[in-house]
Scaffold this active site. Structure first.
Site, mmCIF file in Angstrom:
data_model
loop_
_atom_site.group_PDB
_atom_site.id
_atom_site.type_symbol
_atom_site.label_atom_id
_atom_site.label_comp_id
_atom_site.label_asym_id
_atom_site.label_seq_id
_atom_site.Cartn_x
_atom_site.Cartn_y
_atom_site.Cartn_z
ATOM 1 N N HIS A 90 -8.328 -2.773 3.412
ATOM 2 C CA HIS A 90 -7.682 -1.456 3.537
ATOM 3 C C HIS A 90 -8.223 -0.527 2.446
ATOM 4 O O HIS A 90 -8.597 0.616 2.709
ATOM 5 C CB HIS A 90 -6.155 -1.601 3.411
ATOM 6 N N ASN A 91 -8.278 -1.023 1.222
ATOM 7 C CA ASN A 91 -8.758 -0.187 0.117
ATOM 8 C C ASN A 91 -10.244 0.132 0.270
ATOM 9 O O ASN A 91 -10.675 1.241 -0.047
ATOM 10 C CB ASN A 91 -8.504 -0.879 -1.229
ATOM 11 N N SER A 142 0.816 -1.203 0.000
ATOM 12 C CA SER A 142 0.000 0.000 0.000
ATOM 13 C C SER A 142 0.853 1.258 0.000
ATOM 14 O O SER A 142 1.954 1.271 0.529
ATOM 15 C CB SER A 142 -0.910 0.001 1.219
ATOM 16 N N GLU A 161 -10.454 2.806 2.663
ATOM 17 C CA GLU A 161 -9.969 4.021 1.976
ATOM 18 C C GLU A 161 -11.107 4.666 1.159
ATOM 19 O O GLU A 161 -11.286 5.885 1.186
ATOM 20 C CB GLU A 161 -8.798 3.610 1.083
ATOM 21 N N LYS A 171 -5.269 -6.196 2.498
ATOM 22 C CA LYS A 171 -5.039 -5.049 1.597
ATOM 23 C C LYS A 171 -6.348 -4.638 0.925
ATOM 24 O O LYS A 171 -6.636 -3.449 0.758
ATOM 25 C CB LYS A 171 -3.975 -5.409 0.548
#
Ligand code: NBP
Length: 483
Positions: A189-190, A129, A193, A186
């Site tokens: 995480h996105n 990231s 985001e 991940k």
């Protein structure tokens, strides 16, 4: 000739930057790209660094690496990864480690891990990231693999990762879990985001269309917020974006940029996984939908004419845009700040909750305190807030959802009233704030012991004899509704 410590396949922006990052840490790195011209260009640009060497065939790459080989792939996610593995695997031997640093779908990573494990090789699905800057200066790294593979990679990963903590020395990398765990984390995480960005966009909408603030004035507010509990990379760049002027027209950049946002799919994957696992992540999903809606520019423009007179900020009960006194404006700005913080807590709560269920489902044993720690730097959602998230998970072991955190419960209790006022005002003025309002509904639904699913149960039993459960005794019941 000295064998290289690590191989890197794929010299587009991410791979090239990661190779330079590795070399900057004195790790002898051997690069390869399918199209040789890219490798030649890379070596012309950076080949003076003695820690960067090039290979022009996979055979050469494999030959020039120390054993067990460690090869990072930074290539397009999807079929390209399988195609590369099909060519690479016959050249490798048991014990070699192949790392996929792209944004691969976690189910693909699970399948590939199994395939390589059957050959005695290690496959690592590693979330990287921080975009191109992160790849060059220090990303947040989320490796999913066997512990045995992680131990062999740890020194290199720690060297190239971002650093966080009071002393700025804690590496933003940790063992995540087996097979697809790294890519799953991940992906979430996105997803978070997406939600974080949409929440900021919602608040911007109210500042712009309800308070009528100019970008420069808004920038000062975001700068101020960046000094407090909202301090984060995304808030910091929001202030910078609002301050930026278009070189051609001199107008604020935000005013010349079209309101259409694309996506690459990781937010959608997060929502799809949540639907499959039966976990509520409404704010993340609304953020994905908001991008879909943003792409309907033509319809939105046409519908604004159909519903003329009810356009943005014109639907106040008095029928016109009401002015705010300085005191009212200050109060609304404080409400906005509290709303953003409270909604952000809920968006993260959703993401962590999803990871908790995925962890149980796939047997990953994810450590939420560590995941939040390695997100503190290097990645797009880096924020002061993540220290508190990490502390909460560490202090309250086994916590089912971040909403149970004593620390965040205080903030949510304090912020709830202002948050309600903000969402009500936006609704009254016809300003869509999908992330702020969905987070508020999530919070209200989650903290309600007696919701409204009794009505749903009754309806299901009425039209489909699906039976229902009762509040006063165990078992399944059916009623003959039509007499
Ligand atoms: P791209 O995703 O644009 O991929 C381009 C690279 O893939 C080139 O090196 C290309 O080689 C190689 N490639 C392709 Br396309 N098909 C191939 C095949 N069949 N065999 C071998 N190589 C193949 O690169 P990127 O933007 O640097 O991203 C790399 C990975 O990192 C992606 O998975 C991406 O999702 C992920 N990621 C990107 C970012 C970001 O900010 N860009 C952030 C985080 C993660 P060629 O030169 O021969 O065409």
């Amino acid at each position: 000739m000295q064998k290289a410590k690590i191989g890197l396949i794929g010299l587009a922006v991410m791979g090239a930057n990661l190779a330079r990052n590795l070399a900057s840490k004195n790790i002898l790195t051997l690069v390869f790209n399918r199209t040789a011209a890219k490798t030649e260009q890379f070596m012309r640009d950076f080949g003076t660094d003695p820690c960067l060497q090039a290979a022009y065939s996979l055979e050469e790459l494999v030959e020039k690496l120390e054993r067990p080989r460690k090869i990072i792939m930074m290539i397009q996610a999807g079929p390209a990864v399988d195609a590369m593995l099909d060519t690479l695997i016959p050249l490798l031997e048991a014990g070699d480690i192949v790392i996929d640093g792209g944004n691969s779908y976690f189910e693909d990573t699970r399948r590939r891990s199994e395939k390589l494990a059957a050959l005695g090789m290690e496959f690592v699905g590693m979330g990287v990231s921080g975009g191109e800057e992160g790849a060059l200066h220090g990303p947040s790294l989320m490796p999913g693999c066997s512990r045995k593979a992680y131990v062999q990679l740890e020194p290199v990963l720690q060297a190239i990762s971002a650093k966080a903590g009071d002393d700025g020395k804690e590496p933003c990398v940790a063992y995540i879990g087996t097979d697809g765990a790294g890519h799953y984390v991940k992906m979430v995480h996105n997803g978070i985001e997406y939600a974080d960005m949409q929440l900021i966009a919602d608040v911007y909408s109210i500042m712009r269309h309800v308070l009528g603030m100019e970008p420069e004035e808004m920038a000062a507010v975001w700068d101020e917020w960046n000094n407090g509990e909202l301090s984060s990379y995304l808030v910091e760049i929001t202030a910078a974006i609002l301050r930026k002027k278009d070189a051609e027209t001199g107008r604020p950049m935000v005013d010349v940029i079209l309101d259409v946002a694309k996506q690459k799919g990781t937010g959608r994957w997060t929502s799809m996984s949540a639907l499959e696992l039966g976990v509520a992540v409404p704010t993340i999903t609304e953020a994905v939908f908001a991008r879909n809606m943003s792409c309907c520019k033509e319809e939105r423009t046409a519908l604004e004419k159909v519903y003329a007179g009810m356009a943005l900020a014109e639907t106040a009960c008095c029928g016109k845009k009401a002015a705010f006194t300085p005191e009212e404006k200050a109060r609304l700005l404080e409400d906005l700040r509290c709303s953003l913080y409270a909604a952000k807590i809920c968006a993260y709560a959703q993401g962590f909750n999803l990871m908790g269920t995925a962890s149980e489902t796939f047997g990953w044993d994810l450590r939420m305190d560590q995941i939040s720690k390695i997100w503190r730097n290097g990645c797009i959602i880096r924020a002061r807030f993540l220290d508190d998230v990490s502390d909460s998970f560490a202090k309250q072991a086994g916590m089912k959802n971040l909403l149970f955190s004593d620390f965040f419960a205080d903030a949510l209790k304090k912020g709830r009233a202002g948050w309600g006022r903000v969402v009500a005002l936006a609704a009254e003025r016809g300003v869509s704030v999908v992330a702020l309002s969905s987070a508020l509904s999530y919070f209200d639904a989650y903290r309600t012991a007696n919701g409204n699913a009794n009505m749903l149960q009754a309806q299901r039993d009425y039209f489909g004899a699906h039976t229902y459960q009762r509040v006063d005794k165990e078992g399944s019941f059916h009623t003959e509704w039509m007499e």
